[in-house]
Design a protein around this motif. Structure first.
Motif, PDB file in Angstrom:
ATOM      1  N   ARG A 252       0.810  -1.212   0.000  1.00 47.65           N
ATOM      2  CA  ARG A 252       0.000   0.000   0.000  1.00 47.65           C
ATOM      3  C   ARG A 252       0.847   1.267   0.000  1.00 47.65           C
ATOM      4  N   LEU A 256       0.348   3.998  -2.739  1.00 47.02           N
ATOM      5  CA  LEU A 256      -0.243   5.283  -2.334  1.00 47.02           C
ATOM      6  C   LEU A 256       0.698   6.429  -2.681  1.00 47.02           C
ATOM      7  N   GLY A 259       0.225   7.740  -6.115  1.00 47.61           N
ATOM      8  CA  GLY A 259      -1.078   8.298  -6.498  1.00 47.61           C
ATOM      9  C   GLY A 259      -2.183   7.280  -6.697  1.00 47.61           C
ATOM     10  N   GLN A 261      -5.284   4.792  -5.504  1.00 47.56           N
ATOM     11  CA  GLN A 261      -6.303   4.832  -4.461  1.00 47.56           C
ATOM     12  C   GLN A 261      -6.822   3.427  -4.226  1.00 47.56           C
ATOM     13  N   GLU A 262      -7.209   3.180  -2.981  1.00 46.78           N
ATOM     14  CA  GLU A 262      -7.683   1.848  -2.607  1.00 46.78           C
ATOM     15  C   GLU A 262      -9.152   1.706  -2.981  1.00 46.78           C
ATOM     16  N   ILE A 263      -9.516   0.564  -3.533  1.00 45.80           N
ATOM     17  CA  ILE A 263     -10.932   0.316  -3.840  1.00 45.80           C
ATOM     18  C   ILE A 263     -11.356  -1.028  -3.254  1.00 45.80           C
ATOM     19  N   HIS A 264     -12.666  -1.209  -3.166  1.00 47.04           N
ATOM     20  CA  HIS A 264     -13.237  -2.466  -2.692  1.00 47.04           C
ATOM     21  C   HIS A 264     -14.291  -2.898  -3.698  1.00 47.04           C
ATOM     22  N   THR A 265     -13.963  -3.925  -4.449  1.00 48.56           N
ATOM     23  CA  THR A 265     -14.865  -4.383  -5.502  1.00 48.56           C
ATOM     24  C   THR A 265     -15.710  -5.544  -4.983  1.00 48.56           C
ATOM     25  N   ALA A 302     -13.302   0.411 -12.642  1.00 46.47           N
ATOM     26  CA  ALA A 302     -12.875   1.587 -11.869  1.00 46.47           C
ATOM     27  C   ALA A 302     -12.033   2.504 -12.750  1.00 46.47           C
ATOM     28  N   MET A 307     -10.919   6.508 -12.222  1.00 48.95           N
ATOM     29  CA  MET A 307      -9.979   6.311 -11.124  1.00 48.95           C
ATOM     30  C   MET A 307      -8.715   5.761 -11.793  1.00 48.95           C
ATOM     31  N   PRO A 308      -7.762   6.642 -12.087  1.00 51.59           N
ATOM     32  CA  PRO A 308      -6.688   6.232 -13.011  1.00 51.59           C
ATOM     33  C   PRO A 308      -5.686   5.232 -12.430  1.00 51.59           C
ATOM     34  N   PHE A 311      -5.851   0.161  -6.466  1.00 55.84           N
ATOM     35  CA  PHE A 311      -5.378  -1.139  -5.984  1.00 55.84           C
ATOM     36  C   PHE A 311      -6.406  -1.723  -5.037  1.00 55.84           C
ATOM     37  N   ILE A 313      -6.684  -5.005  -1.955  1.00 51.39           N
ATOM     38  CA  ILE A 313      -6.227  -6.196  -1.246  1.00 51.39           C
ATOM     39  C   ILE A 313      -7.483  -6.876  -0.747  1.00 51.39           C
TER      40      ILE A 313
ATOM     41  N   ARG B 242     -12.476   8.838  -2.790  1.00 53.11           N
ATOM     42  CA  ARG B 242     -11.210   9.292  -2.193  1.00 53.11           C
ATOM     43  C   ARG B 242     -11.355   9.274  -0.664  1.00 53.11           C
ATOM     44  N   GLN B 244     -13.393   7.357   0.979  1.00 55.15           N
ATOM     45  CA  GLN B 244     -13.433   5.944   1.370  1.00 55.15           C
ATOM     46  C   GLN B 244     -12.024   5.376   1.503  1.00 55.15           C
ATOM     47  N   SER B 245     -11.191   5.665   0.501  1.00 59.65           N
ATOM     48  CA  SER B 245      -9.797   5.193   0.538  1.00 59.65           C
ATOM     49  C   SER B 245      -9.088   5.770   1.760  1.00 59.65           C
ATOM     50  N   GLN B 249      -7.049   4.060   5.113  1.00 56.43           N
ATOM     51  CA  GLN B 249      -5.661   4.385   5.498  1.00 56.43           C
ATOM     52  C   GLN B 249      -5.622   4.844   6.950  1.00 56.43           C
ATOM     53  N   THR B 332     -17.984  -3.676   3.127  1.00 54.69           N
ATOM     54  CA  THR B 332     -16.613  -3.821   3.604  1.00 54.69           C
ATOM     55  C   THR B 332     -16.587  -3.615   5.113  1.00 54.69           C
ATOM     56  N   LEU B 536     -18.848   1.081  -4.151  1.00 51.49           N
ATOM     57  CA  LEU B 536     -18.381   1.241  -5.531  1.00 51.49           C
ATOM     58  C   LEU B 536     -19.362   0.594  -6.505  1.00 51.49           C
TER      59      LEU B 536
END
Lengths: 546, 546
Positions: A252, A256, A259, A261-265, A302, A307-308, A311, A313, B242, B244-245, B249, B332, B536
């Protein structure tokens, strides 16, 4: 004096509590320092261990009339009656400066041996151990107190208050060697039942187990996993899951700072997440659903959602009947996906940054853990280059051919060939970690971008650690027409992936990414031989509990 | 000059491309600045939008013979042919110092309007926007180039190279107001199809939508969710994820600094994870399995495995047919579990540290995001105390009674009463965030530790934000005999939780912990009205796609 040495077989002395309360030392116990390993002594040892494992005779309360009776005995169930009045200390915080001070420790009874008027214990917190001693003196320690302590079942949790004492010689075999505790009060917080196996047996090094004169009980993997809450208490397992936690932090941190951002799919999805391979199916409140085999589709969506760099986990699920050392039915995926300007080398550059950062970070932050692991499972530290080696698949095939192998140059490598190539690369380039890119298109998923020059190849890569594949990645097809065409070639029913294809219809940036299994990273970085060792509660085709 | 203002209705001018390639401006378009809202003009607007949404007429390549033909046209599919030779800039990096320099930007066509010999575009990257302009001058911009640009479908992805130009007056409506780009080359990387809804409509503030003279198209939630990859592009959604991410953290930062370690527990399990409530069932390679409703059992097993402080961020699954604004079938979970010395106040102290750290961190690191969200969804910022208010359940009931309500003092609160209590507490204690502890035992899960004084109560708590329950936690039963007894009271089949109970048999430390839903934290911190806004790709009883 040490009662805990993971390198020597445990030689506990069973203390029998006679009906009159007096003690008698088990005469069958091997004498101190004896190295005789006759059949009888082995049988005796076995019986001894069985006795230890059986329900110990409970001495839970102080003896009637003992003037020191207030100093020992089981606590009431801890139920938030009062706030803790005293400060509990960690074993690692103990030092010689505290000499003669009173310290309160909550820990496990790692080992205990009562002998007449004395009792030696080793208390454990995580991987840290300290010796605690009791000698009957009728002022601070009574006979009843020694009996109570001597009868505490191993792995019980106790509150010990004791005087910090600097011994004449360092305590061998304890991580805290400079001080020991002269017990002033001892109370059991939670009693352990007879153990299904000895922790000492679960802690032996592979080298010791291989010794010709080895007389140790070994603990089978299934026994360990059935009682994972005990198995996980060994120093190596404590270390492995500290390393696992660190891998996630480092992953992470690296992303981070770039640049991401964390996502939850979602893990519950309608179609098969990548089409094809075995998925777990379920009834989703009246409609057919399944478990995501990877966050692939959703991390790409995403990207299409502006959301360019993302990541995740999270768990991934594979209903595969694979019983290998490297497959699990549920594992933790480390995934990232990023937009690229022109070339998937941009993804490889990120991979390079990420993994070198992780490896350096592990060496720096987990040095103690890694050396604990290496003590039980000797292995060479991972060799890697500051800039990761990149070989094309074709170059890899050539290396194999030059070494006399006959790989399928337009197919996928077998596990055996991957290992062989790993050896060749290590020999030639001095690295255990490298990238193989431009795989044949036919062996990659349908969403893989074809090579621009030669459509038999693809813009994809795998990454290897110690000759085992660990990471798969690629540039993805971001054009919905081409994606549809590729899905058809792979005979994937379009209706099952329609929303995925639709997500590319409203302007989709070129992008790529990769996925890697957390358990594999830890296994291969540490040089362990089975992925079940690096999963907290592993899931394989037969194991769904605990 | 601004072509992008989320506060005013989009008034695009449709450019028809005649067969001879010349342009004619749509005569039905409302004149600039017109505020007339007759039936006809509404109908015209509707038709106009429909046309915009339909497949746009594609002008994909330069006009034959255009000497500036090399400066525009669609790119070849980006397929990793070459590395990027030029540096792509971000809109946020543009500044007046770059005046007259050439900048290369990849972005979306947010809006575009061609008018005769000129074309005004707004390019977008995430939430950042910049104006790009073309005026035919036959040296740098040709008529063909303006036509090409004017016909680009909104949301298409383009590479624009242009001269940075400081305009006489700041560009209104763009986040980058101090400079604009004089386009020198424009190439489409990925063309967008006709959009299912206008981004401008999805971005309107709730206040604007409530205005009496509002004439806007609204975008229904289902339409948004069906096309989530477009919906997520709005500034508010960019901001929400953002935030949420950042929540994740901050949660980890706070806990790692307190000696917690991250774990990953299995989501595929044998029994129902907490017994009772609706679980998703599945066939686990020939044996019955289900999806974990929480990491509860496994984080407790980690505690028994000598991991004294653990946390997990991962998916949890609830097969509940709840269609409320606050329930999802997959969300989550943010969970932690820790050993305690004597009292579950130690857990509450940690909760206090954690959430105050998170709230402070969000205010500090996400100020821009929070103000973006508040612009579309006006709400009071969260009010919270440096030391979180703790009220007992009994005190809470008394407050409700004093206010004239008749709560079930030994039952659970209804959602309505929770809201009412939230109002009373806010009024009295000036906080939107508080703890209610010592709930009746009967309404808590079987593994909740009973109160030591009065067995009708328990060592448990809930936490509320803005009158909605967000966190549940408790001291857990660590004694296997009591745990068995409690499971029987709750009529939970013991065989389904045998391994969980067994994990406490070999010495179990007193412990407690809590669980909280990430989506709820974000929803309630930001004061949003529906949990689907903070997931999401939300999953509810009816929605399993996209």
């Amino acid at each position: 004096m040490s009662w805990w040495d993971e390198r020597s077989p445990a030689r506990p002395v069973t203390v029998e509590v006679a009906s009159n309360g007096s003690e008698s030392v088990d005469k069958n116990a091997a004498p101190e320092g004896s190295s005789k390993n006759t059949k009888e002594s082995k049988a005796a040892k076995k019986a001894e261990r069985a006795a230890q494992r059986g329900k110990p005779q409970a001495v839970t309360q102080p003896e009637a009339g003992d003037p020191l009776g207030s100093q020992y005995g089981d606590t009431q169930l801890i139920q938030s009656r009062t706030q803790a009045a005293e400060t509990y200390l960690s074993i690692t915080s103990l030092s010689e400066e505290q000499n003669t001070q009173i310290a309160l420790i909550r820990g496990r009874v790692h080992t205990v041996r009562g002998k007449g008027k004395s009792c030696f214990m080793v208390l454990r917190q995580g991987s840290a151990t300290v010796q605690a001693i009791l000698f009957v003196d009728d002022k601070t320690v009574s006979k009843g107190m020694v009996k109570y302590a001597s009868n505490l079942p191993r792995e019980s949790i106790v509150d010990v208050s004791g005087e910090v004492h600097v011994p004449d010689a360092p305590v061998a075999g304890c991580t805290c060697s400079k001080v020991e505790l002269k017990v002033r009060s001892i109370r059991c917080v939670s009693r352990a039942d007879g153990l299904p196996f000895e922790l000492a047996d679960a802690m032996r090094s592979e080298e010791d187990l291989k010794r010709e004169d080895a007389q140790f009980s070994t603990v089978q993997q299934d026994t360990r996993l059935e009682n994972r809450w005990i198995d996980l208490r060994t120093p190596v397992n404590q270390a492995i899951f500290r390393v696992q936690s660190a891998v996630c932090q480092l992953f992470r941190e690296a992303l981070l700072s770039e640049g991401f951002q964390e996502i939850h799919t979602p893990k519950l999805i309608a179609g098969a997440s990548e089409g094809g391979a075995a998925v777990f199916k379920l009834d989703y409140i009246g409609q057919p659903g399944c478990l995501a085999q990877s966050p692939q589709f959703y991390k790409q969506m995403a990207i299409c959602s502006d959301m360019p760099r993302v990541f995740e986990i999270g768990p991934v699920f594979r209903a595969e009947k694979s019983f290998t050392h490297r497959h699990l039915c549920e594992f933790t995926g480390l995934d990232f996906e990023m937009t690229i300007n022109q070339h998937y080398n941009e993804v490889l550059d990120m991979l390079d940054h990420l993994f070198v950062y992780m490896f350096n970070g592990l060496k720096k932050h987990c040095a103690a853990e890694l050396s604990t692991i290496a003590e039980q499972f000797p292995v060479q530290p991972l060799q890697y280059l500051p800039k990761t080696l990149r070989l094309s698949f074709q170059e890899g095939m050539k290396l194999l051919q030059q070494a006399g192998f006959e790989p399928d140059v337009m197919g996928d490598m077998t596990t055996e060939l991957e290992r062989e190539l790993g050896k060749i690369v290590k020999e030639k380039y001095k690295t255990d970690f490298y990238v193989l890119y431009r795989y044949p298109l036919a062996v990659r998923p349908f969403y893989t971008m074809p090579d621009p020059e030669d459509k038999r190849y693809s813009n994809s890569f795998d990454v290897f650690i110690r000759g085992e594949e660990i990471i798969s990645g690629a540039q993805r097809v971001h054009d919905p027409a081409l994606l549809t065409e590729r899905a058809k070639v792979h005979e994937i029913p379009l209706e099952s992936i329609q929303s995925y294809i639709n997500s590319f219809k409203y302007g989709a940036p070129p992008h790529g990414g990769l996925g890697v299994g957390l358990e594999r990273v830890v296994m291969l970085f540490c040089g362990l031989d089975n992925i079940r060792k690096t999963s907290l509660f592993p899931r394989d085709p037969k194991r769904l509990t605990p």
